[in-house]
Design an enzyme around this catalytic site. Structure first.
Site, short mmCIF file in Angstrom:
data_model
loop_
_atom_site.label_atom_id
_atom_site.label_comp_id
_atom_site.label_asym_id
_atom_site.label_seq_id
_atom_site.Cartn_x
_atom_site.Cartn_y
_atom_site.Cartn_z
N HIS A 207 -3.35 10.71 0.77
CA HIS A 207 -2.81 10.50 2.12
C HIS A 207 -2.22 11.84 2.58
O HIS A 207 -1.03 11.97 2.83
CB HIS A 207 -1.78 9.38 2.12
N GLU B 115 7.34 10.88 10.38
CA GLU B 115 6.14 10.66 11.17
C GLU B 115 5.44 12.00 11.48
O GLU B 115 5.26 12.38 12.62
CB GLU B 115 6.50 9.85 12.43
N TRP C 224 2.12 -1.15 9.21
CA TRP C 224 2.70 0.18 9.13
C TRP C 224 3.94 0.19 9.99
O TRP C 224 3.82 0.07 11.20
CB TRP C 224 1.73 1.26 9.61
N TYR D 113 -4.32 1.05 15.79
CA TYR D 113 -3.05 1.10 16.51
C TYR D 113 -3.14 0.74 17.99
O TYR D 113 -2.23 0.14 18.53
CB TYR D 113 -2.43 2.51 16.39
N GLU E 230 -3.48 -0.44 7.92
CA GLU E 230 -2.32 -0.05 8.74
C GLU E 230 -2.45 -0.66 10.12
O GLU E 230 -3.55 -0.70 10.67
CB GLU E 230 -2.23 1.47 8.95
N ARG F 70 0.85 -1.19 0.00
CA ARG F 70 0.00 0.00 0.00
C ARG F 70 0.89 1.24 0.00
O ARG F 70 1.72 1.42 0.90
CB ARG F 70 -0.91 0.00 1.23
N ASN G 126 -7.20 8.43 3.09
CA ASN G 126 -6.64 7.87 4.31
C ASN G 126 -7.09 8.71 5.50
O ASN G 126 -6.83 9.91 5.56
CB ASN G 126 -5.11 7.89 4.27
N GLU G 127 -7.80 8.07 6.43
CA GLU G 127 -8.12 8.67 7.72
C GLU G 127 -8.68 10.09 7.63
O GLU G 127 -8.05 11.05 8.07
CB GLU G 127 -6.87 8.68 8.62
N ASN H 63 -7.49 1.25 9.71
CA ASN H 63 -6.20 1.55 10.33
C ASN H 63 -6.40 1.45 11.83
O ASN H 63 -7.32 2.06 12.39
CB ASN H 63 -5.73 2.96 10.00
C1 PNW Z 1 -1.66 7.21 10.79
N1 PNW Z 1 -3.06 10.54 16.28
O1 PNW Z 1 -1.66 8.48 11.35
C2 PNW Z 1 -1.31 7.51 9.34
O2 PNW Z 1 -2.17 6.96 8.40
C3 PNW Z 1 0.13 7.28 9.02
O3 PNW Z 1 0.50 8.12 7.96
C4 PNW Z 1 0.98 7.45 10.26
O4 PNW Z 1 2.33 7.46 10.01
C5 PNW Z 1 0.58 6.33 11.21
O5 PNW Z 1 -0.81 6.39 11.50
C6 PNW Z 1 1.34 6.33 12.52
O6 PNW Z 1 1.05 7.47 13.26
C7 PNW Z 1 -2.02 8.90 12.59
O7 PNW Z 1 -2.39 11.51 16.72
C8 PNW Z 1 -1.32 9.99 13.11
O8 PNW Z 1 -4.04 10.03 16.93
C9 PNW Z 1 -1.68 10.52 14.31
C10 PNW Z 1 -2.73 9.96 15.03
C11 PNW Z 1 -3.43 8.88 14.52
C12 PNW Z 1 -3.06 8.34 13.31
#
Ligand code: PNW
Length: 493
Positions: free
Chosen positions: A136, A451, A444, A325, A394, A90, A182-183, A323
């Site tokens: 993105h 970042e 990811w 985390y 991700e 991706r 994306n997001e 996505n």
């Molecule tokens: C995602 N937050 O971003 C993105 O899709 C990526 O580009 C990024 O590198 C990855 O997650 C890791 O951070 C986020 O602050 C960035 O909650 C910030 C947040 C959430 C997702």
């Protein structure tokens, strides 16, 4: 039956949850985070070039001018993907490389088209399927200056539709998986309320001279939904029959556990948190309307979807791009919500009422791993949206202090390896035990990269990138572990 992340003990015997035989996995990146070559071959600035060069916006004062230099190293990137056994990659298209000024009447940059065409050909030749994100976050800066980017729905939708059509025309014969956005939550809330992401608008005058966080994120979210629906409509009417691909949106979403598991108000706040973060976009796409909790709190600040828009947006996902985390404990707030609130009138916490931690610290202030939350969210999404086909677009982690370690320590990234063992195991359980229809997974990230507002201090890669030595790439332990994991979990029959 005791269940711990992919390994189930039944009558004293250990079993592994299986992923289906047609499950495909790989890695994810994004253009501004890896490409560099910011002013080469006709590319013009995006809002992220401008934002990252504004003092104070990126923690370590860096930007994506060079990043991982992937623009010049596509062969190297493909070689590591192949070495890792990935079958899916991706990546995102840089809109300002393809249409440097961005608009529907602005020139198309053939060099930008050629770059991605060659890259897609080379991926396919290596046996790796391209999974392409159209947007993105690197909006051509000119479009923001011209009319406020996504603050202007009609202009933005028309320009984005033109960009999407150019991408389908040029790359569609070879690309079978498309992500529109994306997001969108990050674009709306981080970009137009908190001001942590480009273009950095917020009500907080200490951070930015302009912006209204009480209205703009909701306007932007509306624009992005309509732009998504429009691009999907174009793809389905003009390209899908001939090209045979699929298209969807990628939404971020982290799990929510109640701060006080006995307090119904905290339990309710967990649902509200998921609705504000995820269902804001997913409900219109699957159900044709915004969640009631958002309408109730935001009133007419949430721009209504008219019937033409509902017709475009409802049913516009061929797959759900997820996505994911981490997780938080959620505590409800008393009283009326602050007009600037985007979360649903609640607090995100790392400890519950009893002082239990949701998970270990990482290098990111917002990210603490909690693998069971992945399984729970996969189930929650499946229940709410009718068991859609889910692609995890991700999933990954940074490691606290990773950037300060010696090279040997850094390459032995056991914390990240364990994160993937736990998270892939949780996904296998969701698939095998909960009946979740999850079919693809992209970690990811393929390599350490830019970042966003954290600059280069937070590393997410399974490949180390040495920014001091010519962006040299060296595999970390986690790259090996991910390959072994999928080898174990994917059914052979
Ligand atoms: C995602 N937050 O971003 C993105 O899709 C990526 O580009 C990024 O590198 C990855 O997650 C890791 O951070 C986020 O602050 C960035 O909650 C910030 C947040 C959430 C997702």
């Amino acid at each position: 039956m005791a269940i711990t992340n992919g390994t189930n003990s039944v009558n004293g015997e250990t079993h592994h949850s299986k992923l289906p035989a047609d499950f495909v996995w790989g890695y994810a990146t994004a253009s501004y985070q890896i490409e560099g070559a910011h002013d080469e071959d006709g590319r013009l600035p995006s809002i992220w070039d401008t934002f990252s060069k504004t003092p104070g916006k990126v923690e370590d004062g860096t930007n994506g001018d060079v990043a991982c230099d992937s623009y010049h190293r596509t062969h190297e990137d493909i070689a590591i993907l192949k070495q890792y056994g990935a079958k899916l990659y991706r990546f995102s298209l840089s809109w300002p490389r393809i249409i440097p000024l961005g608009g529907r009447n602005d020139p198309v940059n053939q060099k930008g088209i050629d770059f991605y065409s060659r890259f897609i050909d080379d991926l396919l030749a290596a046996g790796i399927e391209p999974f392409v994100t159209l947007y993105h976050w690197d909006l051509p800066d000119e479009l923001f200056k011209r009319y406020g980017g996504p603050l202007n729905k009609d202009e933005f939708v028309a320009d984005y539709a033109n960009f999407a059509r150019i991408a389908f025309e040029n790359f569609g014969p070879k690309v079978k998986h498309w992500v529109t956005f994306n997001e969108p939550w990050c674009s709306s809330v981080l970009g137009f309320n908190i001001g942590k992401h480009a273009p950095g608008r917020t009500s907080d005058r200490k951070k930015n001279p302009v912006g209204d966080g009480t209205t703009e994120p909701w306007i932007v979210g509306h624009t992005l939904l309509v732009a998504h629906g429009t691009a999907v409509d174009i793809y389905r009417r003009e390209f899908k029959a001939a090209q045979g691909g699929e298209i969807g949106i990628t939404l971020n979403g982290d799990w929510a556990e109640p701060w006080d598991p006995e307090d119904p108000a905290d339990i309710e706040a967990c649902t509200r948190k998921l609705e504000f973060a995820i269902s804001w976009f997913a409900d219109p796409i699957y159900h044709g309307k915004y969640p009631d909790s958002m309408v109730k709190q935001l009133g007419d600040r949430l721009p209504p979807l008219n019937s033409d828009e509902v017709a475009l947006i409802k049913g516009s996902n061929d797959f759900y791009g997820m996505n994911h985390y981490c997780a938080n404990y959620i505590r409800h707030r008393e009283g009326e919500a602050d007009p600037d609130d985007t979360a649903g009138n609640l607090d995100h916490l790392f400890e519950d009422k009893f002082g239990n931690s949701i998970g270990p610290e990482t290098n990111c202030e917002w990210l603490r791993p909690h693998p069971l939350g992945f399984r729970k969210l996969l189930k929650w999404l499946s229940d709410r949206y009718g068991y859609p086909k889910i692609y995890v677009t991700e999933n990954g982690t940074s490691i606290k202090g990773e950037n300060d370690l010696s090279l040997d320590e850094l390459l032995n990234d056991e914390f990240r390896a364990q994160y993937y063992r736990d998270y892939v195991g949780a996904m296998a359980d969701a698939s095998a035990i909960d009946g979740v229809n999850v079919k693809k997974y992209m970690a990811w990230s393929l390599m350490d990269n830019f970042e966003w507002s954290e600059g280069y201090q937070s590393r997410f890669g399974v490949t180390y990138v040495d920014y001091k030595d010519n962006q040299k790439r060296i595999p970390k332990k986690s790259a090996l572990v991910i390959g072994e994991l999928f080898n174990k979990y994917i059914s052979k029959e």
